[in-house]
Design an enzyme around this catalytic site. Sequence first.
Site, PDB file in Angstrom:
ATOM      1  N   TYR A 297      41.658  42.243  38.784  1.00 18.77           N
ATOM      2  CA  TYR A 297      41.475  43.432  39.613  1.00 18.77           C
ATOM      3  C   TYR A 297      41.061  42.969  41.011  1.00 18.77           C
ATOM      4  O   TYR A 297      39.972  42.426  41.201  1.00 18.77           O
ATOM      5  CB  TYR A 297      40.410  44.338  39.004  1.00 18.77           C
ATOM      6  CG  TYR A 297      40.460  45.760  39.502  1.00 18.77           C
ATOM      7  CD1 TYR A 297      41.138  46.745  38.776  1.00 18.77           C
ATOM      8  CD2 TYR A 297      39.836  46.138  40.684  1.00 18.77           C
ATOM      9  CE1 TYR A 297      41.191  48.059  39.220  1.00 18.77           C
ATOM     10  CE2 TYR A 297      39.887  47.440  41.133  1.00 18.77           C
ATOM     11  CZ  TYR A 297      40.563  48.407  40.397  1.00 18.77           C
ATOM     12  OH  TYR A 297      40.609  49.705  40.846  1.00 18.77           O
ATOM     13  N   TYR A 348      47.845  50.086  44.977  1.00 19.05           N
ATOM     14  CA  TYR A 348      46.595  50.385  44.292  1.00 19.05           C
ATOM     15  C   TYR A 348      46.772  51.587  43.373  1.00 19.05           C
ATOM     16  O   TYR A 348      46.607  52.730  43.786  1.00 19.05           O
ATOM     17  CB  TYR A 348      45.506  50.649  45.325  1.00 19.05           C
ATOM     18  CG  TYR A 348      44.120  50.844  44.755  1.00 19.05           C
ATOM     19  CD1 TYR A 348      43.523  49.862  43.992  1.00 19.05           C
ATOM     20  CD2 TYR A 348      43.400  52.004  45.012  1.00 19.05           C
ATOM     21  CE1 TYR A 348      42.250  50.024  43.481  1.00 19.05           C
ATOM     22  CE2 TYR A 348      42.120  52.184  44.511  1.00 19.05           C
ATOM     23  CZ  TYR A 348      41.551  51.187  43.744  1.00 19.05           C
ATOM     24  OH  TYR A 348      40.285  51.361  43.241  1.00 19.05           O
TER      25      TYR A 348
END
Length: 394
Positions: A297, A348
């Site tokens: 991430y 994202y």
Amino acid sequence: MSNIVNTRDKTAIVGIGTTEISRDCGRTELKMAVEAILDAVEDAGISVDDIDGMVNYTMDKSEQLEVVNALGIPNLSFFSKTPYGGGGSCATVAHAVAAVEAGLANYVVCYRSIRDASLPVRIGDFDASQQSYNDDDVYYGMYMPYGLITPVSWVAMFAQRYIHEFDIGDDAFWPVAQINRENANRNPSAWFHDQKLTYEEYMNSPMNVTPLRRHDCCLNIDGAMAVIVTSAENAKHLKQTPAYISGVAQGMHTHGEQMTSYYRKDITTLHEVVEYGDLMFKMAGITPKDIDVAQFYDAFSPLVPMQLEALGFVEKGEGVDFIQDVDRLRVDGELPINTSGGLMSEGYVHGMNLIVEAVRQIRGTSTTQVNDVEFSLVTGGLGVPSSGIILRRG
């Protein structure tokens, strides 16, 4: 622990679905969610009627009830939501695994639909008609008066301390931006597919919040992603190569807050990641050395070396040194990472795209495909209660 370990490889991701990644999708989150789910259903070779479980994020604007109505799903026997934004990404799969293993559902769809580019960013939902605030508004009200109003400002505090404690150079996080962009340049679906990134451009890009430059930060986009989880037995009879779920875990650590856990004795350690990582690797029966490819991430570039440390790939303080040899992170390197371009260069989608890419690596269909992948790792959002997954090829 023994009961948890026994869930190893008993469930699998059998379908993945996506919309395009854009910055002006021209439709609602609900419509994109439906598109991604239908794509996942087609990919898995099942029907909409087979879906009997559903998990998405509490932040998602596409409500489950409306998704069910739009798709014509006959009944959901299991439904839940995961909080904490990107920290809840892999947690959606954890919920799905729990539901399938408990016999509460057979086919659980996990999804995220987001319009971060074409809609204004909102923090909290003030209801003028009721003249009241929800819980998030009360929480954020403790920080906004002091200037900490965005995720980049919150993470910059951790990054500053990390840089100070380990005497990190000004360009030390460049390899993360570099490898993400290289991988995105091979991915036609990535937002930055046609835009290369040079060291000079990276260094000259404006500071969003010191020490985080523009290219140290994730890319707000519009898009939706979905994955379908079922039992290992069901997976044997479907059309795709199953991505077996060997380990999946969540972590919520003492003295944690949402992005502002500054009162811990050590704010350079991702404590939630340490906790869920230990459990996840024990579930899978492997160590970090066994991981063939990782989707970290990467909302902000310092979080990648910090995760390397928290998950045990390297010792504390060695994460930045590890990434300086960027060949280690490339497709034929020691630990290939973020092979679709990650959150910084693909887009994202709050981490759901990282799960989709991890499945592609298991199937052998990534645009930056690693050879002979057996174990594929995904991590969730940082600075909040978090989660992770280890997938295995059958």
